[in-house]
Design a protein around this motif. Structure first.
Motif, mmCIF file in Angstrom:
data_model
loop_
_atom_site.group_PDB
_atom_site.id
_atom_site.type_symbol
_atom_site.label_atom_id
_atom_site.label_comp_id
_atom_site.label_asym_id
_atom_site.label_seq_id
_atom_site.Cartn_x
_atom_site.Cartn_y
_atom_site.Cartn_z
ATOM 1 N N ASP A 1 -22.920 -49.943 22.980
ATOM 2 C CA ASP A 1 -22.567 -48.529 23.458
ATOM 3 C C ASP A 1 -22.768 -48.627 25.025
ATOM 4 O OD1 ASP A 1 -22.664 -48.129 20.836
ATOM 5 O OD2 ASP A 1 -24.619 -46.589 20.941
ATOM 6 N N LYS A 2 -22.060 -47.767 25.703
ATOM 7 C CA LYS A 2 -22.212 -47.632 26.900
ATOM 8 C C LYS A 2 -22.150 -46.198 27.645
ATOM 9 C CE LYS A 2 -17.118 -48.419 27.714
ATOM 10 N NZ LYS A 2 -16.127 -49.110 28.459
ATOM 11 N N GLY A 3 -22.534 -46.240 28.891
ATOM 12 C CA GLY A 3 -22.464 -44.900 29.798
ATOM 13 C C GLY A 3 -22.913 -45.189 31.149
ATOM 14 N N THR A 4 -23.245 -43.954 31.853
ATOM 15 C CA THR A 4 -23.499 -43.952 33.187
ATOM 16 C C THR A 4 -25.004 -43.220 33.527
ATOM 17 O OG1 THR A 4 -21.261 -44.177 33.787
ATOM 18 C CG2 THR A 4 -22.715 -43.637 35.376
ATOM 19 N N ILE A 5 -25.676 -43.878 34.281
ATOM 20 C CA ILE A 5 -26.872 -42.957 34.721
ATOM 21 C C ILE A 5 -26.357 -41.816 35.588
ATOM 22 C CG2 ILE A 5 -29.012 -42.791 35.917
ATOM 23 C CD1 ILE A 5 -29.546 -45.505 34.758
ATOM 24 N N VAL A 6 -26.382 -40.603 35.140
ATOM 25 C CA VAL A 6 -26.252 -39.419 36.077
ATOM 26 C C VAL A 6 -27.179 -38.907 36.794
ATOM 27 C CG1 VAL A 6 -25.334 -37.181 35.676
ATOM 28 C CG2 VAL A 6 -24.729 -38.780 34.068
ATOM 29 N N ASP A 7 -28.334 -38.824 36.578
ATOM 30 C CA ASP A 7 -29.594 -38.266 37.247
ATOM 31 C C ASP A 7 -30.885 -38.882 36.829
ATOM 32 O OD1 ASP A 7 -30.746 -36.813 39.207
ATOM 33 O OD2 ASP A 7 -31.062 -35.116 37.769
ATOM 34 N N MET A 8 -31.757 -39.129 37.661
ATOM 35 C CA MET A 8 -32.820 -39.748 37.414
ATOM 36 C C MET A 8 -34.176 -39.438 38.209
ATOM 37 S SD MET A 8 -33.668 -43.794 36.522
ATOM 38 C CE MET A 8 -33.778 -44.181 38.251
ATOM 39 N N ALA A 9 -35.206 -38.910 37.730
ATOM 40 C CA ALA A 9 -36.471 -38.600 38.451
ATOM 41 C C ALA A 9 -37.747 -39.174 37.603
ATOM 42 C CB ALA A 9 -36.727 -37.130 38.530
ATOM 43 N N PRO A 10 -37.824 -40.699 38.288
ATOM 44 C CA PRO A 10 -38.938 -41.352 37.622
ATOM 45 C C PRO A 10 -40.143 -40.367 36.830
ATOM 46 C CG PRO A 10 -38.313 -42.626 39.557
ATOM 47 C CD PRO A 10 -37.666 -41.087 39.361
ATOM 48 N N GLU A 11 -40.537 -40.554 35.713
ATOM 49 C CA GLU A 11 -41.420 -40.120 34.951
ATOM 50 C C GLU A 11 -41.265 -38.563 34.740
ATOM 51 O OE1 GLU A 11 -45.554 -41.095 36.647
ATOM 52 O OE2 GLU A 11 -44.754 -43.129 36.788
ATOM 53 N N ARG A 12 -39.998 -38.020 35.105
ATOM 54 C CA ARG A 12 -39.714 -36.494 34.859
ATOM 55 C C ARG A 12 -38.365 -36.300 33.960
ATOM 56 N NH1 ARG A 12 -39.958 -34.735 40.498
ATOM 57 N NH2 ARG A 12 -37.882 -33.744 39.890
ATOM 58 N N ARG A 13 -37.374 -37.060 34.401
ATOM 59 C CA ARG A 13 -36.039 -36.733 33.734
ATOM 60 C C ARG A 13 -35.489 -38.037 33.897
ATOM 61 N NH1 ARG A 13 -35.022 -33.244 37.104
ATOM 62 N NH2 ARG A 13 -33.910 -34.562 38.800
ATOM 63 N N GLU B 1 -42.338 -33.197 30.491
ATOM 64 C CA GLU B 1 -43.273 -32.134 30.915
ATOM 65 C C GLU B 1 -44.661 -32.270 30.703
ATOM 66 O OE1 GLU B 1 -43.683 -27.406 30.363
ATOM 67 O OE2 GLU B 1 -41.820 -28.286 30.162
ATOM 68 N N PRO B 2 -45.522 -32.597 31.424
ATOM 69 C CA PRO B 2 -47.012 -32.641 31.169
ATOM 70 C C PRO B 2 -47.574 -31.379 30.295
ATOM 71 C CG PRO B 2 -46.724 -32.964 33.324
ATOM 72 C CD PRO B 2 -45.351 -32.310 32.968
ATOM 73 N N GLN B 3 -48.131 -31.791 29.270
ATOM 74 C CA GLN B 3 -48.621 -30.782 28.258
ATOM 75 C C GLN B 3 -50.451 -31.130 28.184
ATOM 76 O OE1 GLN B 3 -47.001 -28.078 26.382
ATOM 77 N NE2 GLN B 3 -45.821 -28.651 28.299
ATOM 78 N N LEU B 4 -50.823 -30.250 27.652
ATOM 79 C CA LEU B 4 -52.604 -30.495 27.489
ATOM 80 C C LEU B 4 -52.723 -31.857 26.750
ATOM 81 C CD1 LEU B 4 -53.689 -27.068 26.392
ATOM 82 C CD2 LEU B 4 -53.893 -27.923 28.544
ATOM 83 N N GLY B 5 -53.072 -32.853 27.295
ATOM 84 C CA GLY B 5 -53.581 -34.084 26.754
ATOM 85 C C GLY B 5 -52.314 -34.713 26.556
ATOM 86 N N GLY B 6 -50.912 -34.588 26.853
ATOM 87 C CA GLY B 6 -49.864 -35.149 26.377
ATOM 88 C C GLY B 6 -48.648 -34.970 27.372
ATOM 89 N N THR B 7 -47.586 -35.208 26.805
ATOM 90 C CA THR B 7 -46.251 -34.986 27.203
ATOM 91 C C THR B 7 -45.302 -34.386 26.352
ATOM 92 O OG1 THR B 7 -46.559 -36.896 28.665
ATOM 93 C CG2 THR B 7 -44.618 -36.072 28.624
ATOM 94 N N LEU B 8 -44.604 -33.278 26.750
ATOM 95 C CA LEU B 8 -43.634 -32.773 26.114
ATOM 96 C C LEU B 8 -42.286 -33.432 26.450
ATOM 97 C CD1 LEU B 8 -42.346 -30.611 24.017
ATOM 98 C CD2 LEU B 8 -42.077 -29.145 26.090
ATOM 99 N N VAL B 9 -41.489 -34.142 25.505
ATOM 100 C CA VAL B 9 -40.283 -34.577 25.528
ATOM 101 C C VAL B 9 -39.151 -33.644 24.979
ATOM 102 C CG1 VAL B 9 -38.730 -36.621 25.257
ATOM 103 C CG2 VAL B 9 -41.129 -36.984 25.444
ATOM 104 N N THR B 10 -38.265 -33.517 25.945
ATOM 105 C CA THR B 10 -37.170 -32.396 25.381
ATOM 106 C C THR B 10 -35.785 -33.163 25.482
ATOM 107 O OG1 THR B 10 -38.349 -30.566 26.062
ATOM 108 C CG2 THR B 10 -35.825 -30.434 25.803
#
Length: 115
Positions: A33-45, A72-81
């Motif tokens: 599979d292939k693609g392109t990196i469009v946007d990146m913010a380490p540890e965020r997006r 997104e940081p959440q109480l005691g963890g991370t929310l992944v969307t």
């Protein structure tokens, strides 16, 4: 990635505008599979385009979808969307069915479990 994305090997240099590849085997068939990196913010997006030859669609701009991972940081963890745009022939239900095992595996890896 190999531990939570069905054994896929990820190849990229993590630079915006550069390629990203997923290589692996599904049901005895190898794929790349292939693609392109469009946007990146380490540890965020991370936002990437993605096309798979297993989709049966031509390798053309309209066949690529965009996948966004937001953390997104959440109480005691991370929310992944995870958001997938331009479903390229998939219903929202099919897309959810495809992504749920990946997200479940990612959760296990992040929590130190074996997926």
């Amino acid at each position: 990635v190999k531990r939570y994305m069905m054994g896929a090997t990820l190849v990229t240099d993590w630079k915006v505008g550069h390629p990203i590849l997923w290589r692996g085997e599904v049901h005895g068939r190898t794929y790349e599979d292939k693609g392109t990196i469009v946007d990146m913010a380490p540890e965020r997006r991370l936002v990437v385009t993605h096309w798979s030859p297993l989709s049966g669609l031509p390798d053309a701009p309209g066949s690529y979808h965009t996948v966004s991972y937001e953390l997104e940081p959440q109480l005691g963890g991370t929310l992944v969307t995870l958001t997938q745009e331009n479903l390229t022939g998939l219903s929202p239900e099919q897309a959810k069915k495809n992504w749920q095992p990946v997200l479940d595996g990612l959760k296990k890896v992040a929590e130190g479990e074996k997926p």
